[in-house]
Design a protein around this motif. Structure first.
Motif, PDB file in Angstrom:
ATOM      1  N   ALA A  95       0.838  -1.192   0.000  1.00 23.77           N
ATOM      2  CA  ALA A  95       0.000   0.000   0.000  1.00 23.77           C
ATOM      3  C   ALA A  95       0.873   1.241   0.000  1.00 23.77           C
ATOM      4  CB  ALA A  95      -0.897  -0.010   1.245  1.00 23.77           C
ATOM      5  N   GLU A  96       0.241   2.388  -0.285  1.00 18.76           N
ATOM      6  CA  GLU A  96       1.009   3.641  -0.257  1.00 18.76           C
ATOM      7  C   GLU A  96       1.292   4.102   1.160  1.00 18.76           C
ATOM      8  OE1 GLU A  96      -0.243   5.605  -4.522  1.00 18.76           O
ATOM      9  OE2 GLU A  96      -1.509   6.028  -2.781  1.00 18.76           O
ATOM     10  N   LYS A  97       0.449   3.697   2.114  1.00 23.65           N
ATOM     11  CA  LYS A  97       0.634   4.096   3.517  1.00 23.65           C
ATOM     12  C   LYS A  97       0.241   2.936   4.411  1.00 23.65           C
ATOM     13  CE  LYS A  97      -0.659   8.833   2.438  1.00 23.65           C
ATOM     14  NZ  LYS A  97      -1.785   9.745   2.388  1.00 23.65           N
ATOM     15  N   VAL A  98       0.896   2.870   5.568  1.00 24.89           N
ATOM     16  CA  VAL A  98       0.501   1.835   6.532  1.00 24.89           C
ATOM     17  C   VAL A  98       0.749   2.357   7.944  1.00 24.89           C
ATOM     18  CG1 VAL A  98       2.770   0.645   6.487  1.00 24.89           C
ATOM     19  CG2 VAL A  98       0.721  -0.640   7.107  1.00 24.89           C
ATOM     20  N   ALA A  99      -0.167   2.011   8.868  1.00 32.91           N
ATOM     21  CA  ALA A  99       0.001   2.373  10.285  1.00 32.91           C
ATOM     22  C   ALA A  99       0.775   1.249  10.972  1.00 32.91           C
ATOM     23  CB  ALA A  99      -1.353   2.570  10.944  1.00 32.91           C
ATOM     24  N   VAL A 100       1.802   1.627  11.730  1.00 34.76           N
ATOM     25  CA  VAL A 100       2.714   0.624  12.301  1.00 34.76           C
ATOM     26  C   VAL A 100       2.873   0.850  13.808  1.00 34.76           C
ATOM     27  CG1 VAL A 100       5.039  -0.357  12.159  1.00 34.76           C
ATOM     28  CG2 VAL A 100       4.064   0.769  10.157  1.00 34.76           C
ATOM     29  N   PRO A 101       2.733  -0.187  14.645  1.00 32.69           N
ATOM     30  CA  PRO A 101       3.066  -0.038  16.063  1.00 32.69           C
ATOM     31  C   PRO A 101       4.537   0.391  16.192  1.00 32.69           C
ATOM     32  CG  PRO A 101       1.949  -2.129  15.656  1.00 32.69           C
ATOM     33  CD  PRO A 101       2.279  -1.546  14.308  1.00 32.69           C
ATOM     34  N   ALA A 102       4.784   1.401  17.036  1.00 32.79           N
ATOM     35  CA  ALA A 102       6.136   1.981  17.095  1.00 32.79           C
ATOM     36  C   ALA A 102       7.192   0.938  17.474  1.00 32.79           C
ATOM     37  CB  ALA A 102       6.153   3.142  18.075  1.00 32.79           C
ATOM     38  N   GLY A 103       6.809  -0.081  18.230  1.00 35.76           N
ATOM     39  CA  GLY A 103       7.763  -1.116  18.632  1.00 35.76           C
ATOM     40  C   GLY A 103       8.252  -1.970  17.479  1.00 35.76           C
TER      41      GLY A 103
END
Ligand code: NAP
Length: 325
Positions: A95-103
């Motif tokens: 995808a062009e963007k993805v939300a990621v857990p900071a860990g």
């Protein structure tokens, strides 16, 4: 944004580029603008409908990306907009963007391009957590890696070599075995022509493998246990040869052996963060020193994800296939 969706599971053309809503970074997450995404064997399984994303994970395929942080959610410390990162994901990388857990973020190591960095998170985290954190491979010991020229295999060879272990590999062609040798493998077995138990026995003067990293599951279970050294650890991370097998437990007991199986994708966030932290401490310095390198076979634009899957399905690759965004 655009992402690769799977409206109906099936052959590579089941991967369809579509307009989808942008992800929002939740508390403890960052939003990454994706530069490249790694293609993993697990994505092929997801595409055909037999490996759904774990609960809460994005529905699009993609277990790792590289890119630039575009937004930071509440409670995140140590990361800023504009940072160049790569990340381990439970999904959503195509995808062009993805939300990621900071860990699950790692900085792009110096000396590695932003695109190449997408080849690192999944293989490095899988190999480090299984071969070192779980199976405790030690200097001087022997690691047998099945599928040595795979994305996972090319990283396992390099990391084991760096800790001073001896590496044996299986692969299906002379060319792939040569590539494994160039990365540091010392014992080369063509599984189409040779028996790996016999070859390992001969090459180690009867000692066998202290650790085996196995992608085949059922098909190799009995022979893997035969190939173990005394106190050996067999770690099964793939089921390319099936999930059900029979095992003579007396052989395992005589070896005082261990059979372990782990999956990375569905692990709790805390466990993934601990693996990523260990990778940053132990593996990143080796990458930054130029001693361990991502092995990139080929890149495809995101819209050509079906061709990237065909490439992996064909099995002619050595190392990783990437999608660029
Ligand atoms: N459990 C986890 O957390 C986890 C995480 C990542 C990956 N994995 C697993 O790790 C494996 C490698 O993943 P990848 O993405 O690196 O895949 P990949 O690059 O597509 O590699 C697949 C490998 O399987 C090898 N292979 C096929 N038949 C074989 C046989 N009879 N004996 C030995 N090797 C054989 C192929 O070798 P040839 O080309 O030489 O035939 C190829 O190197 C997959 O099974 C994947 O599902 C597990």
């Amino acid at each position: 944004m655009k992402a690769i969706t799977i409206p109906t599971p099936g052959d590579p053309d089941a991967l369809v580029l579509a307009d989808v809503p942008d992800p929002e970074p939740g508390p403890g997450e960052v939003l990454v603008e994706v530069a490249a995404a790694g293609v993993n064997r697990a994505d092929l399984q997801q595409r055909i409908g037999v490996y759904p994303p774990p609960p809460g994970a994005p529905e699009y395929p993609g277990l790792e990306v590289s890119g630039t942080i575009a937004a930071v959610g509440s409670g995140v410390t140590g990361w800023s907009v504009g940072d160049r990162v790569c990340a381990l994901l439970a999904g959503g990388g195509y995808a062009e963007k993805v939300a990621v857990p900071a860990g699950q973020l790692l900085p792009v190591p110096s000396g590695i391009s932003l695109v190449e960095a997408a080849a690192l998170p999944e293989v490095v985290c899988t190999v480090w957590s299984n071969v070192f954190m779980t199976a405790n491979l030690l200097p001087g010991q022997t690691l047998l890696v099945h599928g040595g020229s795979s994305g996972i295999g090319t990283m396992a060879i390099q990391l084991a070599r760096e800790v001073g272990a001896h590496v044996a590999v299986t692969a299906g062609s002379a060319g792939k075995l040569e590539a494994c040798q160039a990365l540091g493998a010392e014992i080369l077995v063509n599984y189409k022509e040779q028996d790996f138990v016999e070859e390992l026995d001969r090459a180690t003067a009867g000692h066998g493998a202290d650790v085996i990293l196995d992608n085949m599951g059922a098909k190799y279970l009995a022979r893997n246990v035969q190939a173990l050294a005394t106190n050996g650890r067999l770690v099964i991370i793939g089921f390319q040869g099936g999930v059900k097998a029979e095992l003579d437990l007396s052989v395992l007991m005589r070896k005082r052996g261990a059979v372990i199986s782990t999956g990375l994708r569905a692990r709790p966030l805390e466990e993934k963060a601990a693996i990523v932290a260990a990778v940053r401490e132990h593996v990143w310095p080796l990458v930054e020193a130029g001693r361990v390198k991502p092995v990139v076979h080929r890149t495809f634009p995101l819209a050509q994800a079906p061709d990237a899957h065909r490439e992996l399905d064909a099995g002619t690759h050595i190392g990783k296939v990437l999608l660029t965004v």
